[in-house]
Design a protein around this motif. Sequence first.
Motif, PDB file in Angstrom:
ATOM      1  N   GLU A 256       1.545 -16.129 135.203  1.00  0.00           N
ATOM      2  CA  GLU A 256       0.279 -15.497 134.842  1.00  0.00           C
ATOM      3  C   GLU A 256       0.086 -15.598 133.332  1.00  0.00           C
ATOM      4  OE1 GLU A 256       1.922 -10.898 134.693  1.00  0.00           O
ATOM      5  OE2 GLU A 256       0.916 -11.628 136.487  1.00  0.00           O
ATOM      6  N   PRO A 257      -1.139 -15.419 132.833  1.00  0.00           N
ATOM      7  CA  PRO A 257      -1.385 -15.579 131.394  1.00  0.00           C
ATOM      8  C   PRO A 257      -0.524 -14.649 130.543  1.00  0.00           C
ATOM      9  CG  PRO A 257      -3.453 -15.437 132.602  1.00  0.00           C
ATOM     10  CD  PRO A 257      -2.375 -15.079 133.576  1.00  0.00           C
ATOM     11  N   ARG A 258      -0.138 -15.160 129.380  1.00  0.00           N
ATOM     12  CA  ARG A 258       0.555 -14.311 128.399  1.00  0.00           C
ATOM     13  C   ARG A 258      -0.134 -14.488 127.054  1.00  0.00           C
ATOM     14  NH1 ARG A 258       4.690 -11.075 127.683  1.00  0.00           N
ATOM     15  NH2 ARG A 258       5.535 -10.825 125.592  1.00  0.00           N
ATOM     16  N   VAL A 259      -0.655 -13.383 126.512  1.00  0.00           N
ATOM     17  CA  VAL A 259      -1.455 -13.418 125.296  1.00  0.00           C
ATOM     18  C   VAL A 259      -0.810 -12.567 124.214  1.00  0.00           C
ATOM     19  CG1 VAL A 259      -3.672 -12.801 124.271  1.00  0.00           C
ATOM     20  CG2 VAL A 259      -3.599 -13.793 126.555  1.00  0.00           C
ATOM     21  N   MET A 260      -0.706 -13.149 123.033  1.00  0.00           N
ATOM     22  CA  MET A 260      -0.323 -12.397 121.848  1.00  0.00           C
ATOM     23  C   MET A 260      -1.514 -12.431 120.885  1.00  0.00           C
ATOM     24  SD  MET A 260       3.132 -12.573 119.567  1.00  0.00           S
ATOM     25  CE  MET A 260       3.196 -14.360 119.455  1.00  0.00           C
ATOM     26  N   VAL A 261      -1.807 -11.296 120.246  1.00  0.00           N
ATOM     27  CA  VAL A 261      -2.946 -11.210 119.326  1.00  0.00           C
ATOM     28  C   VAL A 261      -2.445 -10.723 117.971  1.00  0.00           C
ATOM     29  CG1 VAL A 261      -5.161 -10.086 118.850  1.00  0.00           C
ATOM     30  CG2 VAL A 261      -4.597 -10.808 121.183  1.00  0.00           C
ATOM     31  N   SER A 262      -2.914 -11.391 116.931  1.00  0.00           N
ATOM     32  CA  SER A 262      -2.459 -11.060 115.576  1.00  0.00           C
ATOM     33  C   SER A 262      -3.374 -10.039 114.911  1.00  0.00           C
ATOM     34  CB  SER A 262      -2.421 -12.323 114.715  1.00  0.00           C
ATOM     35  OG  SER A 262      -3.739 -12.827 114.521  1.00  0.00           O
ATOM     36  N   ALA A 263      -2.840  -9.360 113.897  1.00  0.00           N
ATOM     37  CA  ALA A 263      -3.620  -8.393 113.124  1.00  0.00           C
ATOM     38  C   ALA A 263      -3.022  -8.245 111.739  1.00  0.00           C
ATOM     39  CB  ALA A 263      -3.646  -7.037 113.820  1.00  0.00           C
ATOM     40  N   ASP A 264      -3.887  -8.101 110.734  1.00  0.00           N
ATOM     41  CA  ASP A 264      -3.474  -7.736 109.381  1.00  0.00           C
ATOM     42  C   ASP A 264      -3.308  -6.223 109.334  1.00  0.00           C
ATOM     43  OD1 ASP A 264      -3.044  -9.453 107.109  1.00  0.00           O
ATOM     44  OD2 ASP A 264      -5.030 -10.286 107.528  1.00  0.00           O
ATOM     45  N   VAL A 265      -2.158  -5.747 108.864  1.00  0.00           N
ATOM     46  CA  VAL A 265      -1.927  -4.304 108.785  1.00  0.00           C
ATOM     47  C   VAL A 265      -1.298  -3.936 107.455  1.00  0.00           C
ATOM     48  CG1 VAL A 265      -1.546  -4.242 111.296  1.00  0.00           C
ATOM     49  CG2 VAL A 265       0.412  -4.261 109.763  1.00  0.00           C
ATOM     50  N   LEU A 266      -1.471  -2.689 107.077  1.00  0.00           N
ATOM     51  CA  LEU A 266      -0.760  -2.111 105.933  1.00  0.00           C
ATOM     52  C   LEU A 266      -0.601  -0.621 106.193  1.00  0.00           C
ATOM     53  CD1 LEU A 266       0.572  -2.163 103.213  1.00  0.00           C
ATOM     54  CD2 LEU A 266      -1.671  -2.041 102.138  1.00  0.00           C
ATOM     55  N   VAL A 267       0.650  -0.196 106.242  1.00  0.00           N
ATOM     56  CA  VAL A 267       0.970   1.200 106.555  1.00  0.00           C
ATOM     57  C   VAL A 267       1.645   1.846 105.355  1.00  0.00           C
ATOM     58  CG1 VAL A 267       2.144   2.753 108.168  1.00  0.00           C
ATOM     59  CG2 VAL A 267       1.330   0.506 108.963  1.00  0.00           C
ATOM     60  N   ALA A 268       1.223   3.063 105.055  1.00  0.00           N
ATOM     61  CA  ALA A 268       1.873   3.876 104.021  1.00  0.00           C
ATOM     62  C   ALA A 268       1.993   5.304 104.547  1.00  0.00           C
ATOM     63  CB  ALA A 268       1.092   3.824 102.714  1.00  0.00           C
ATOM     64  N   GLY A 269       2.493   6.195 103.709  1.00  0.00           N
ATOM     65  CA  GLY A 269       2.735   7.557 104.176  1.00  0.00           C
ATOM     66  C   GLY A 269       1.485   8.294 104.592  1.00  0.00           C
ATOM     67  N   ASP A 270       0.350   7.975 103.955  1.00  0.00           N
ATOM     68  CA  ASP A 270      -0.916   8.609 104.316  1.00  0.00           C
ATOM     69  C   ASP A 270      -2.036   7.609 104.086  1.00  0.00           C
ATOM     70  OD1 ASP A 270      -1.995   9.014 101.454  1.00  0.00           O
ATOM     71  OD2 ASP A 270      -0.059  10.049 101.378  1.00  0.00           O
ATOM     72  N   ASP A 271      -3.225   7.947 104.581  1.00  0.00           N
ATOM     73  CA  ASP A 271      -4.348   7.012 104.508  1.00  0.00           C
ATOM     74  C   ASP A 271      -4.720   6.666 103.073  1.00  0.00           C
ATOM     75  OD1 ASP A 271      -4.454   7.017 107.248  1.00  0.00           O
ATOM     76  OD2 ASP A 271      -6.230   8.289 107.405  1.00  0.00           O
ATOM     77  N   GLU A 272      -4.732   7.644 102.191  1.00  0.00           N
ATOM     78  CA  GLU A 272      -5.149   7.398 100.809  1.00  0.00           C
ATOM     79  C   GLU A 272      -4.180   6.459 100.102  1.00  0.00           C
ATOM     80  OE1 GLU A 272      -6.142   9.871  96.670  1.00  0.00           O
ATOM     81  OE2 GLU A 272      -5.778  10.954  98.547  1.00  0.00           O
ATOM     82  N   SER A 273      -2.888   6.687 100.281  1.00  0.00           N
ATOM     83  CA  SER A 273      -1.890   5.807  99.660  1.00  0.00           C
ATOM     84  C   SER A 273      -2.012   4.382 100.184  1.00  0.00           C
ATOM     85  CB  SER A 273      -0.478   6.339  99.936  1.00  0.00           C
ATOM     86  OG  SER A 273      -0.300   7.629  99.382  1.00  0.00           O
ATOM     87  N   ALA A 274      -2.247   4.255 101.477  1.00  0.00           N
ATOM     88  CA  ALA A 274      -2.386   2.921 102.067  1.00  0.00           C
ATOM     89  C   ALA A 274      -3.605   2.197 101.512  1.00  0.00           C
ATOM     90  CB  ALA A 274      -2.473   3.037 103.586  1.00  0.00           C
ATOM     91  N   ARG A 275      -4.716   2.925 101.384  1.00  0.00           N
ATOM     92  CA  ARG A 275      -5.926   2.284 100.843  1.00  0.00           C
ATOM     93  C   ARG A 275      -5.701   1.797  99.415  1.00  0.00           C
ATOM     94  NH1 ARG A 275      -8.612   6.327 103.997  1.00  0.00           N
ATOM     95  NH2 ARG A 275      -8.579   7.790 102.228  1.00  0.00           N
ATOM     96  N   ARG A 276      -4.954   2.547  98.638  1.00  0.00           N
ATOM     97  CA  ARG A 276      -4.673   2.120  97.257  1.00  0.00           C
ATOM     98  C   ARG A 276      -3.828   0.858  97.263  1.00  0.00           C
ATOM     99  NH1 ARG A 276      -1.304   2.462  92.893  1.00  0.00           N
ATOM    100  NH2 ARG A 276      -2.360   2.818  90.890  1.00  0.00           N
ATOM    101  N   LEU A 277      -2.771   0.820  98.079  1.00  0.00           N
ATOM    102  CA  LEU A 277      -1.920  -0.361  98.155  1.00  0.00           C
ATOM    103  C   LEU A 277      -2.681  -1.579  98.667  1.00  0.00           C
ATOM    104  CD1 LEU A 277       1.418   1.079  99.608  1.00  0.00           C
ATOM    105  CD2 LEU A 277       0.953   0.372  97.254  1.00  0.00           C
ATOM    106  N   ALA A 278      -3.739  -1.330  99.438  1.00  0.00           N
ATOM    107  CA  ALA A 278      -4.512  -2.417 100.039  1.00  0.00           C
ATOM    108  C   ALA A 278      -5.533  -3.027  99.090  1.00  0.00           C
ATOM    109  CB  ALA A 278      -5.231  -1.908 101.291  1.00  0.00           C
ATOM    110  N   ALA A 279      -5.698  -2.466  97.905  1.00  0.00           N
ATOM    111  CA  ALA A 279      -6.753  -2.907  96.989  1.00  0.00           C
ATOM    112  C   ALA A 279      -6.726  -4.401  96.676  1.00  0.00           C
ATOM    113  CB  ALA A 279      -6.688  -2.090  95.698  1.00  0.00           C
ATOM    114  N   PRO A 280      -5.559  -5.044  96.521  1.00  0.00           N
ATOM    115  CA  PRO A 280      -5.568  -6.474  96.161  1.00  0.00           C
ATOM    116  C   PRO A 280      -6.003  -7.408  97.288  1.00  0.00           C
ATOM    117  CG  PRO A 280      -3.502  -5.417  95.493  1.00  0.00           C
ATOM    118  CD  PRO A 280      -4.195  -4.465  96.418  1.00  0.00           C
TER     119      PRO A 280
END
Length: 371
Positions: A256-280
């Motif tokens: 049967e079909p087997r699908v893998m899907v990719s995603a760009d992610v960035l995780v930090a301790g909280d949402d605000e910290s992650a958004r800052r690290l994601a700036a570049p």
Amino acid sequence: MAVPLSILDLSPLVAGGTAGDALRRTIDLARHAERLSYHRYWVAEHHFTPGVASSQPALLLGQIAAATERIRLGSGAVQTGHQTALTIVEQFGLLDALHPGRFDLGLGRSGRQRQEAASEIAAVKPPEKERVVDGLLIPEHFSWAPIHVSKRSALLASLLAQPGARSLGLDEILDQIEALLAGPYTDDEGNEARAVPGEGADLQIWLLGSSGGESARVAGERGLPFAANYHVAPAKVLEAVEAYRAAFKPSPQLSEPRVMVSADVLVAGDDESARRLAAPFGLWVASVRSGKGAIPYPSVEDALAHEWTGEERALVDDRVRTRFVGSPATVAERLHTLQRVTGADELLVTTITYDHADRVRSFELLAKEWS
């Protein structure tokens, strides 16, 4: 139960860093991935990109295999237009001979984009509307066609292939790869050729695709597993998985079909910290989509100081908004949405940060939350 998580690594350079630094960080990250029980660790193939060191997957995978013990390793993806079937089979056969049963041979189309791009430009189509499908953002499509027909693209293509070389279609090169792996390879008159190493190698073949075109169709018709790129082409991910499943025929590899899907992610301790690290990230994507190749990844401070134009923001908007950035709970929730909407059997996550410790920490936090 959550589906498996795997990692795709481009071996990114950072501003002020070297290719050697980037490659050593890849090997270190692979060790962490194994410790954190990620299912696979794949490396990319990119050429002429000042900010990416992963240009030769087989060579890099050999180094990673020697530094790890059990995590499954693979290419995401070998660009079939730049090599013969024999060189691909010999390279991955060598890896399997030294580290048996650990390798995925991920294959992607390349070498014919210029001809296809010219056709795409000639066929004027109305832009696809952005939409949200059961919580998953499907943005307007970004076309690479103008870049593929540029003079720089022609120069790069000339350096990647011998003069007059013909890029094979996926079916043709897969026929050759599978025949060489099964061995011996014979012609119509019974002459034999053997790939050593390569013949009999225990490799799992995957096809990767960014649309519902040839890669999705061939993967389905041949009963091979398929990886769809939400992180590269988020507008086309549903089209890609639907085309694959529609074309699927059971094979000795898959019932049967087997699908893998990719995603760009960035995780930090909280949402605000992650958004800052994601700036570049936006600046990095802008360099890719300019057609000049990815720049070394900027620092957070340099990114925050950048004055964006409206044209620049429009160029990267879909990639920035389809990157999953936030706390472990925030990112895990968005990944569950991606998995549910696409029906993925596995997710392939990729993360770039300026500081290597932040990248390792991102994968640690995600693994803990996902489990």
